[in-house]
Design an enzyme around this catalytic site. Structure first.
Site, PDB file in Angstrom:
ATOM      1  N   TYR A  11       0.850  -1.196   0.000  1.00 37.90           N
ATOM      2  CA  TYR A  11       0.000   0.000   0.000  1.00 37.90           C
ATOM      3  C   TYR A  11       0.882   1.241   0.000  1.00 37.90           C
ATOM      4  O   TYR A  11       1.829   1.329   0.793  1.00 37.90           O
ATOM      5  CB  TYR A  11      -0.893   0.023   1.242  1.00 37.90           C
ATOM      6  N   PHE A  12       0.543   2.195  -0.861  1.00 37.91           N
ATOM      7  CA  PHE A  12       1.298   3.437  -0.976  1.00 37.91           C
ATOM      8  C   PHE A  12       0.404   4.622  -0.651  1.00 37.91           C
ATOM      9  O   PHE A  12      -0.794   4.608  -0.915  1.00 37.91           O
ATOM     10  CB  PHE A  12       1.872   3.591  -2.387  1.00 37.91           C
TER      11      PHE A  12
END
Length: 191
Positions: free
Chosen positions: A46-47
């Site tokens: 996840y960014f």
């Protein structure tokens, strides 16, 4: 891979916590599903921005790798609950590097063991997240927003056929479940 199962801007999805994986697997087998893949290891990275602006807007940006299938995906979810788009990519490491160059940083990594099956137009996943539990997800993707209510009902009917009840319904995302687990575990660590 039946790519038509994963096309569309909208996804109707129900997640159920499995208390008896074997009973679910037996009920699924009775429906004679098409097997896409079994026991793949998935890594979801996840960014977000340093300010967590995507999370604040109810959005997720994910780079997913799957082994041994070799599938690599760029996934965007939100801000609406049913909004989900994914595209195949050929180099997950390069995509992650590009995101870091743009100022994003990895904020969470989730590993899960996943099997994916097709029952008619629906995809059914059986997931195991270490330390979190076992789950079944029933879903369908579409570009036609008007179909969402009908698909919700059809998925609830499928859940009943699979022996799943509303008491098992899990409304939290895997991201939320993992973040809550991390918070609980960090509170248990003596300082």
């Amino acid at each position: 891979m039946s790519s038509q199962h994963f096309q569309g801007r909208f996804e109707v999805e129900f997640k159920y916590r499995l208390s008896d994986v074997d009973a679910f697997t037996c009920a699924l087998a009775a429906l004679n599903p098409e097997v896409m893949l079994e026991d793949n290891q998935e890594q979801d990275s996840y960014f977000d921005t340093p300010e967590h602006s995507l999370a604040a807007e109810g959005k997720s940006l994910v780079i997913r790798t799957m082994q041994p299938s070799g599938i690599q995906l760029w996934i965007v979810k939100g801000p609406e609950a049913d909004r989900c788009e994914a595209v195949n990519i050929t180099d997950a490491d390069k995509a992650a590097s590009m995101l870091r160059t743009l100022g994003y940083r990895q904020v969470l990594a989730i590993s899960k063991r996943r099997s994916i099956y097709f029952v008619g137009p629906f995809h059914v996943t059986r997931d195991h997240l270490e330390g979190i539990g076992d789950f079944a997800e029933l879903a369908i993707m579409t570009d036609d927003e008007a179909l969402l209510p009908d698909y919700r009902q059809q998925l609830q009917d499928l859940a009943t056929r699979l022996g799943l009840s509303s008491a098992q319904l899990e409304t939290r995302s895997y991201r939320t479940l993992c973040e809550q687990s991390l918070t609980l575990n960090s509170e248990k660590v003596p300082s």
